[in-house]
Design a protein around this motif. Structure first.
Motif, mmCIF file in Angstrom:
data_model
loop_
_atom_site.group_PDB
_atom_site.id
_atom_site.type_symbol
_atom_site.label_atom_id
_atom_site.label_comp_id
_atom_site.label_asym_id
_atom_site.label_seq_id
_atom_site.Cartn_x
_atom_site.Cartn_y
_atom_site.Cartn_z
ATOM 1 N N LEU B 115 4.590 2.387 -7.946
ATOM 2 C CA LEU B 115 4.854 3.662 -8.994
ATOM 3 C C LEU B 115 5.587 4.646 -8.635
ATOM 4 O O LEU B 115 6.172 5.462 -9.382
ATOM 5 C CB LEU B 115 3.275 4.317 -9.242
ATOM 6 N N THR B 116 5.723 5.012 -7.284
ATOM 7 C CA THR B 116 6.740 6.109 -6.617
ATOM 8 C C THR B 116 8.141 5.546 -6.525
ATOM 9 O O THR B 116 8.953 6.285 -6.679
ATOM 10 C CB THR B 116 6.079 6.585 -5.422
ATOM 11 N N GLU B 117 8.167 4.322 -6.364
ATOM 12 C CA GLU B 117 9.652 3.830 -5.931
ATOM 13 C C GLU B 117 10.714 4.352 -6.755
ATOM 14 O O GLU B 117 11.640 4.969 -6.369
ATOM 15 C CB GLU B 117 9.769 2.379 -5.917
ATOM 16 N N ALA B 118 10.588 4.054 -8.144
ATOM 17 C CA ALA B 118 11.661 4.571 -9.063
ATOM 18 C C ALA B 118 11.860 6.063 -8.850
ATOM 19 O O ALA B 118 12.996 6.738 -8.925
ATOM 20 C CB ALA B 118 11.247 4.220 -10.395
ATOM 21 N N PRO B 127 8.712 12.154 -1.753
ATOM 22 C CA PRO B 127 7.571 11.252 -1.788
ATOM 23 C C PRO B 127 6.221 11.861 -2.117
ATOM 24 O O PRO B 127 5.625 11.451 -2.800
ATOM 25 C CB PRO B 127 7.819 10.561 -0.330
ATOM 26 N N ARG B 128 6.071 13.120 -1.406
ATOM 27 C CA ARG B 128 4.885 13.714 -1.765
ATOM 28 C C ARG B 128 4.712 14.068 -2.938
ATOM 29 O O ARG B 128 3.542 14.003 -3.798
ATOM 30 C CB ARG B 128 4.770 14.955 -0.713
ATOM 31 N N ALA B 129 5.727 14.650 -3.756
ATOM 32 C CA ALA B 129 5.643 15.084 -5.098
ATOM 33 C C ALA B 129 5.421 13.882 -6.085
ATOM 34 O O ALA B 129 4.646 13.995 -7.004
ATOM 35 C CB ALA B 129 7.003 15.920 -5.413
ATOM 36 N N ALA B 130 6.307 12.761 -5.644
ATOM 37 C CA ALA B 130 6.119 11.648 -6.700
ATOM 38 C C ALA B 130 4.666 11.079 -6.629
ATOM 39 O O ALA B 130 4.162 10.614 -7.554
ATOM 40 C CB ALA B 130 7.120 10.588 -5.847
ATOM 41 N N GLU B 131 4.164 11.219 -5.577
ATOM 42 C CA GLU B 131 2.525 10.572 -5.353
ATOM 43 C C GLU B 131 1.818 11.458 -6.020
ATOM 44 O O GLU B 131 0.903 10.921 -6.880
ATOM 45 C CB GLU B 131 2.440 10.650 -3.787
#
Lengths: 273, 339
Positions: B115-118, B127-131
């Motif tokens: 889910l976070t890769e793109a 990364p933290r915000a994407a998560e």
């Protein structure tokens, strides 16, 4: 409920149970089909409907319970070939995938002749006549009988599978999601065919399906399964128009139809996943 | 239907695919319009070309496919888009959800990675915000223990849960158009209702447009504003979803409706259409549906009808029903309905 020898049910199942390790797949299923009757077993994935069907035809050994076909139990796998073959004439099965259930190197007519030669004394011209009759019964012509499965469409292949099952004039036909893989406009053809066949012969149907919408078009009675147990049973008309069990109601209300809107049971943040 | 140009316009699309026997036509003629924020369904049986049309929008067809006609997204032509433009279209503007989630997710990586890769690699989100963002989205689509699910791998999730993960992935990119190709066909019917409701809500909140590919007319009518019915590689009817049951003018649309009766209604007879659905390359010079149509006349076998106004929409039929509320009797071959 005493057995009168003259009117034995086509199928009687009592206390059927199947466990795989700790998992209970089928839990205490009882059902009965009168000669020439038709019963739909409806459920979603994991409901135990297919395992029930497989135990009835003898593809799966029940953990407990009995299956009687025309009053007789399975011969078991230690029985003689003749005995097991006799049992095969009682019950036949049609599977979901018409593309996987035929030998792709065998002509359709030959696949019918093979079954007749194995189970009956028909040879030569009478056998060819019976093959033609079976093809005709399912709406296929001579040209299609001489074809290999790959030359036929999905609907036509399913007709062949039905003809093969009917060849031995079984007492019971078990149809496991027999129209699920077909296009909508072709589904209706096969359902109409099945209704016609039941009217003309004495075969009884056990119709396994996930699709409530088609139940009334092939079956008189319906049994709803959920997590291995029977949650509701009765005449198809009553169960579909006025379901009693909450699960049956939910199942019926999930089928898209005119004026239907999808609803979710889980809240946003999901109380139930 | 406002003054601004529609979000997506497919105009006179034709597609040929290479086969062992040379090029084969899979789409004869597809015309389609999706205004911003609306939902349009493409309904058809196997071989109708519905999935091919959807794939053509994102240029996801096989490399040797030959496409003519025009596909315009927000006014710009997709068929001639360069590599950078195409990347932008696929990464930012349009998201796609497929029928089989397991075929479109790496089974050995965690749901969280997927889910976070793109977001991390193409959007430059930390990364933290994407998560945090995808965890919130997972909750929105009804996944309760989102942080545990993020650490799980696809084989540990049921089909319904995994499809919700795919929807999350589609929403994470904040697209303007969602293409959903049979997103609920592999799911149980109760799960289907759930997943469709989730898509519905997410669309309403974001003003997200949708192109919904399905074989189920009733489902299409429930979640879409307009419906385009495809048969043998062409759009045969286009009409507002709310008029589907009363005003469908094309015999094929009405045959499809009659083959899937309402489970709760009192015994309507099941009306079967003879024959099988054809693919585009198998059709003759006339109307593709003519060989299966109870109302076909001589003209239908020789001349292919084009989409023209009929009732509340468009129909490609020489003899469209004037008012489908008057159900024609099967076998009434000599009297063309309407006219």
């Amino acid at each position: 409920m005493a057995d009168e020898p003259s009117s034995l049910p086509a199928l009687r199942v009592t206390g059927l149970r199947k466990t795989f390790g700790d998992f209970v797949a089928v839990d205490g299923v009882d059902l009965e089909i009168v000669p020439g009757g038709s019963l739909a077993v409806v459920g979603e994935s994991g409901s135990g409907k297919t395992t029930t069907a497989r135990m009835i035809v003898g593809l799966e050994e029940p953990t407990a319970g009995t299956v009687l076909l025309g009053g007789r139990a399975h011969p078991g796998h230690r029985a003689s070939t003749a005995e097991r073959r006799r049992f095969a004439r009682e019950v036949q099965m049609v599977f979901q995938d018409p593309y996987a259930s035929l030998d792709r190197r065998q002509k359709v007519g030959d696949s019918l002749a093979e079954i007749l030669a194995l189970h009956t004394d028909l040879r030569g011209a009478p056998l060819a006549d019976r093959v033609a009759e079976l093809l005709d019964q399912v709406g296929l012509d001579e040209r299609q009988g001489a074809a290999l499965p790959r030359a036929l469409s999905g609907g036509q292949r399913q007709r062949v599978a039905i003809a093969r099952a009917l060849a031995v004039r079984p007492r019971l036909l078990v149809l496991d999601e027999a129209v699920a893989a077909l296009d909508v406009s072709v589904q209706a053809q096969i359902l109409t065919l099945l209704t016609d066949i039941r009217r003309r012969t004495e075969v009884a149907y056990l119709f396994i399906t996930h699709d409530l919408g088609i139940v009334r078009h092939v079956c008189d009675d319906v049994l709803v399964m959920h997590r291995g147990r029977v949650v509701e049973r009765g005449p198809a008309e009553t169960v579909l128009t006025d379901p009693e069990a909450p699960y049956t109601r939910r199942l019926r209300d999930s089928v898209p139809r005119r004026g239907w809107k999808p609803t979710r049971r889980t809240a946003q943040n999901g109380s139930q996943a | 239907m406002t003054g601004s140009p529609p979000l997506l316009v497919v105009d006179d699309l034709r597609v040929d695919l290479p086969t062992r026997d040379g090029m084969r036509r899979v789409i004869h003629r597809a015309d389609l319009t999706v205004p911003a924020g609306t939902a349009v369904a493409l309904v058809g049986e196997s071989g109708s070309g519905k999935s091919m049309t959807a794939r053509a929008v994102l240029r996801l067809l096989p490399s040797r496919a030959r496409t003519t006609g025009s596909v315009r997204f927000d006014g710009s032509e997709v068929t001639t888009l360069g590599a950078a433009g195409l990347r932008r279209l696929r990464a930012h503007d349009v998201a796609m959800v497929f029928q089989d989630p397991r075929a479109h997710i790496n089974p050995v990586r965690t749901v969280g990675d997927f889910l976070t890769e793109a977001l991390i690699t193409t959007r430059g989100v930390r990364p933290r915000a994407a998560e945090a963002k995808v965890t919130a989205l997972l909750r929105e689509v009804g996944i309760a223990d989102a942080s545990r699910r993020m650490r799980q791998r696809p084989p540990e999730l049921s089909g319904g849960l995994l499809q919700r993960v795919m929807i999350t992935a589609a929403l994470a990119g904040e697209p303007r158009l969602l293409i959903a190709d049979e997103p609920t066909t592999a799911l149980d019917v109760t799960t289907q209702a759930e997943v469709m409701a989730i898509i519905d809500e997410a669309r309403a909140e974001r003003g997200l447009a949708m192109l919904f590919i399905t074989h189920d007319l009733a489902l299409a009518a429930a979640v879409c504003d307009r419906i385009a019915v495809m048969y043998a590689g062409g759009v045969v009817e286009e009409l507002p979803a709310r008029h589907l049951h009363e005003r469908a003018a094309h015999p094929y649309t009405r045959a499809l409706l009659a083959s899937r009766p309402d489970p709760a209604a009192t015994a309507e007879p099941l009306r079967a259409v003879p024959g099988r659905p054809l693919s585009a390359f198998e059709t003759g010079p006339g109307c593709a549906f003519a060989p299966r149509c109870a109302h076909a006349q001589d003209l239908c076998h020789t001349e292919r009808p084009s989409l023209s106004p009929a009732g509340e929409g468009l129909a490609a039929c020489h003899f469209p029903a004037a008012d489908a509320r008057v159900t024609p009797q099967p076998g009434a071959r000599s009297t063309p309905h309407g006219r």
